[in-house]
Design an enzyme around this catalytic site. Sequence first.
Site, short mmCIF file in Angstrom:
data_model
loop_
_atom_site.label_atom_id
_atom_site.label_comp_id
_atom_site.label_asym_id
_atom_site.label_seq_id
_atom_site.Cartn_x
_atom_site.Cartn_y
_atom_site.Cartn_z
N LEU A 16 0.83 -1.21 0.00
CA LEU A 16 0.00 0.00 0.00
C LEU A 16 0.86 1.26 0.00
O LEU A 16 0.54 2.25 -0.65
CB LEU A 16 -0.94 0.01 1.21
CG LEU A 16 -1.89 1.20 1.24
CD1 LEU A 16 -2.85 1.17 0.07
CD2 LEU A 16 -2.66 1.28 2.55
N ILE A 434 20.54 20.03 17.21
CA ILE A 434 20.06 18.86 17.96
C ILE A 434 20.77 17.58 17.54
O ILE A 434 20.65 16.54 18.19
CB ILE A 434 18.53 18.73 17.81
CG1 ILE A 434 17.85 20.04 18.20
CG2 ILE A 434 17.96 17.60 18.65
CD1 ILE A 434 18.22 20.56 19.58
N ARG A 518 4.04 6.04 5.94
CA ARG A 518 5.30 5.88 6.68
C ARG A 518 5.26 4.66 7.57
O ARG A 518 4.35 4.50 8.38
CB ARG A 518 5.55 7.09 7.57
CG ARG A 518 6.00 8.29 6.82
CD ARG A 518 7.47 8.17 6.50
NE ARG A 518 8.01 9.50 6.35
CZ ARG A 518 9.13 9.91 6.91
NH1 ARG A 518 9.84 9.09 7.66
NH2 ARG A 518 9.55 11.13 6.72
N CYS A 519 6.27 3.84 7.41
CA CYS A 519 6.35 2.64 8.23
C CYS A 519 7.68 2.61 8.96
O CYS A 519 8.65 3.18 8.49
CB CYS A 519 6.25 1.39 7.36
SG CYS A 519 4.75 1.36 6.38
N HIS A 697 10.17 21.58 11.19
CA HIS A 697 9.17 20.82 10.44
C HIS A 697 8.70 21.55 9.21
O HIS A 697 7.97 21.01 8.39
CB HIS A 697 7.97 20.49 11.34
CG HIS A 697 8.38 19.74 12.57
ND1 HIS A 697 8.60 20.36 13.78
CD2 HIS A 697 8.69 18.44 12.75
CE1 HIS A 697 8.99 19.45 14.66
NE2 HIS A 697 9.05 18.29 14.07
#
Length: 763
Positions: A16, A434, A518-519, A697
Amino acid sequence: MTHNLGFPRIGHKRALKFALEKYWKDERSAEELVQSAAEVRASNWRLQHEAGLDLVPVGDFSLYDHVLDTSMMLGHVPARFKPDDELPRLDRYFRLARGRSRSGTPVQPAEMTKWFDTNYHYLVPEFEESTTFSLDASRLLSEMEEARTGGVRAKPVVLGPVSYLFLGKAKESGLDKLAFLEQLLDQYEKLLSQLQAHGVEWVQIDEPILALDLETRWQEAFRTAYGKLGSCGINLLLTTYFGPVRENLPLVLELPVAGLHLDAVRGAEDVDRIVREYPKDRVLSLGAIDGRNIWKADLEQILDWLEPIYADRGENLWLAPSCSLLHVPVDLDLETRMNPEIADWLAFGKQKLIELRVLDRALTEGRTAVSAELTENRTARERRRSSSRITDSAVQNRLRSIDDSMKKRQSPYPARAKKQHQHLQLPLFPTTTIGSFPQTAEIRKARRAYRKGDMHRETYEQLMAGQIEHAVRQQEEAGLDVLVHGEAERNDMVEHFGEQLSGYAFTEHGWVQSYGSRCVKPPIVFGDVSRPEPMTVKWISYAQSLTEKPVKGMLTGPMTMMQWAFVRDDQARSTTARQIALALRDEVRDLEAAGISVIQVDEPAMREGLPLRRDDWPPYLSYAVEAFRIATSSVRDETQIHTHMCYAEFNDIIESIADLDADVITIETSRSDMELLEAFTDFEYPNEIGPGVYDIHSPNIPDVGTMADLVKKAATRIPSERLWINPDCGLKTRTWDEVKPSLRNMVEAARSLRGASERAAAG
Ligand code: GLN
Ligand code: ZN
């Protein structure tokens, strides 16, 4: 009777994901995407049917997220998406999910947040004064048809109205979400009657918030909701998972529904009481197989407590996994390269359904009917228990040697701070980042090639060295004070360390959906954890050798290492946390010995892992703090320990955050305009803080004035001497074109503030 609450939607080998991403890139038509989705559903149903399930879920599939699907079904779309009404359905859907699709202009997507204590993210329903609903159940109904044509005994799954409201967000202050309950219930009534007209017998109605601490008014909402829906003439299976219902149990017992599903793994403490008090003429579904972890179940032990319940309730006892299988990988059979000894201990989605079937047969036909399966299960568990891979006596001995002195820095913060400032010679408002820098296509390609064996080690290492040098030069040019090496060699902050630790295993296809397409592929902690060799010293020291400025060592903390992995179930999580902490302690010590004076231990997942019930927080926070301190307390006073968390909503855990006793904590705050610093008004955080001023982001380049203003705002709550200036999070998803000017501006903001404060001091 066996059934399932939900199955992974990503399909075999992430089918998918690829279909979706091709559609978004315009490489596939809408028809082709719809076709791929139908194939995933069909193959999921086939698999579940073949595993022997009596009832198979329908409506658990989603192209992006099931909460978003619920919003679409309810016709509940925020006002800013109204101009989309003319667009094709798929485009409307993806614009809500992602802020863009193939048609329409970009728009701010719905907010995304973590689904309970999992790493799955759902799209938050937004409630506005103008919110209305208008049911369109066509998707669910057509999937029901699809399943029937496929010969599947289907059970529709819907997210219940009370949880749907609870998980949403009121967009206007003073707006009470519960005011929408009545209208919402009208839609659900319509939905149920449409399902009934389609000949549906049972509907699984998910109310996972029953596993949370609920205020009285939310408990009352359950009474109202199910008082109404319970009499709709269709059988409702009220479904809760992820934890015990505890004090909500009397409420649950009172609701007039035909059946109830309980999580009998995480909610095991409820089982006795439910069995005693739940009427026998109603269906009781027990989630006996763990849907959140990947170990083979102890089938005989489960049968020991299930058999008496079955004897008492017969056909009214149903069996299921504890929750949807969304949170585990699809099929262990795909792992052809995994060490067979370890694979023997595991059960993924498909294997869990097979376990369920064995339990069911043992109950209905007697244990002898499945004696071969039970024996195999028992011996596999014995093989696991006695495997020499699991226990490492050196780790065990070391665990026993942990004492309080290992959890305490040499001096308290004020004394350390003095020495650190002298040693590091940093200006007021020191600047840093970071950890990660842009993961360019070149870096990712090299890493892939090296992993596959298509690139020589030397070529790869040269390339990485080049990337690190580039990152260092960029930071020097920008004028940053504390530099980082940029994490080019890391594909993932947990996997990178897991691969270098003993006690960890990895899968090839063990993907789990995180959000949309997203996996993630969580590693498996199967044994005692130790660190055979230094993990980061080489690259960090290399970076340090290139510059006079301090370079910050970068590690992933114990709680994050656990939260984003499948963790062993044969010892307490706190013990696993301590083991990881000891391994990190060795790394911290080695970094310090190599001349690194600033070391950051990231804990972005510490809050996500907080137990769902407040009563369970104190023990969790206590071992989280302990593990962090074990990892970081060995260093000299001069060595500065940083930590990073990707959020700042820690009003309720601020004391534990302070207990970590990190010298510096960097957090995410820029998007909230420093409002998230609220926690710091009532509680005086004693050490140094870097509230993020650059929203990583977004591709936008923040200007000097905006960032300086954010710091000024922060300075009203935190004394300037203890403020750092940094982005919200790592920069790996950004491009150098965005990062370079942004960092230059950030340093400029720091300089202007220093100038202002010197002038103030002089004046
Ligand atoms: N050091 C990590 C990075 O910069 C931290 C990532 C995170 O907080 N999730 O990418
Ligand atoms: Zn972060």
